[in-house]
Design an enzyme around this catalytic site. Structure first.
Site, PDB file in Angstrom:
ATOM      1  N   PHE A  79     106.605 -72.592  15.311  1.00  0.00           N
ATOM      2  CA  PHE A  79     106.118 -72.353  13.956  1.00  0.00           C
ATOM      3  C   PHE A  79     104.652 -71.953  13.920  1.00  0.00           C
ATOM      4  O   PHE A  79     104.196 -71.305  12.974  1.00  0.00           O
ATOM      5  CB  PHE A  79     106.362 -73.576  13.058  1.00  0.00           C
ATOM      6  CG  PHE A  79     105.405 -74.700  13.251  1.00  0.00           C
ATOM      7  CD1 PHE A  79     104.281 -74.815  12.453  1.00  0.00           C
ATOM      8  CD2 PHE A  79     105.615 -75.653  14.245  1.00  0.00           C
ATOM      9  CE1 PHE A  79     103.388 -75.862  12.629  1.00  0.00           C
ATOM     10  CE2 PHE A  79     104.744 -76.699  14.420  1.00  0.00           C
ATOM     11  CZ  PHE A  79     103.619 -76.804  13.610  1.00  0.00           C
ATOM     12  N   THR A  80     103.886 -72.288  14.953  1.00  0.00           N
ATOM     13  CA  THR A  80     102.455 -71.969  14.939  1.00  0.00           C
ATOM     14  C   THR A  80     102.202 -70.465  14.956  1.00  0.00           C
ATOM     15  O   THR A  80     101.108 -70.024  14.609  1.00  0.00           O
ATOM     16  CB  THR A  80     101.701 -72.651  16.093  1.00  0.00           C
ATOM     17  OG1 THR A  80     102.198 -72.172  17.335  1.00  0.00           O
ATOM     18  CG2 THR A  80     101.840 -74.167  16.019  1.00  0.00           C
TER      19      THR A  80
END
Length: 143
Positions: A79-80
């Site tokens: 998700f980063t």
């Protein structure tokens, strides 16, 4: 959707301290599912990964896809990749919510596995990844 595609000789992945998967020659793909992504977008991403011609021919030119060389793919949810850096601390408001992201990540793996041997990490887990990069060749795909 953001994909970071790395050409590797091999890669292995541990999640929460346990060995989960490994691949030989192929692609290590970090997968960021963004808020608003759909199955259509994710399907396009899987198609791009399996057909991306980044493996060399005899002349050293990028000519073959992972599918062509019968390589493997390790897909890792990340998700980063959907982070936004306006100051010194990134925010991740652009990432899909975990339940949506997990469903689309599973769909990505299913679509990808139609064309190439696919292994993965564990969604939401703390992972340690060892990879022997080839080149290095790294491609960023934004969909």
């Amino acid at each position: 959707m953001v994909l970071v595609v790395s050409r590797v000789h091999r890669a292995s992945l541990d999640a929460d301290g346990e060995h989960v998967s490994e691949i030989n020659k192929g692609l290590l793909v970090y997968v960021g599912i963004a808020d608003g992504d759909t199955e259509e977008i994710v399907s396009k991403g899987a198609d791009k990964v399996s057909n991306l011609r980044i493996f060399p021919n005899d002349e050293g030119k990028m000519f073959y896809s992972v599918k062509d060389i019968k390589g493997e793919v390790m897909a890792v949810s990340n998700f980063t990749l959907c982070g936004n850096v306006k100051s010194r601390r990134p925010d991740f408001m652009g990432a899909a919510k975990p339940d949506v992201a997990n469903g689309l990540f599973e769909f990505f793996k299913k679509e990808l596995s139609k064309n190439v041997e696919t292994k993965s990490g564990v969604f939401g887990a703390h992972m340690e990844i060892d990879a022997r990069h080839d080149g290095p060749v790294n491609i960023v795909i934004n969909l």
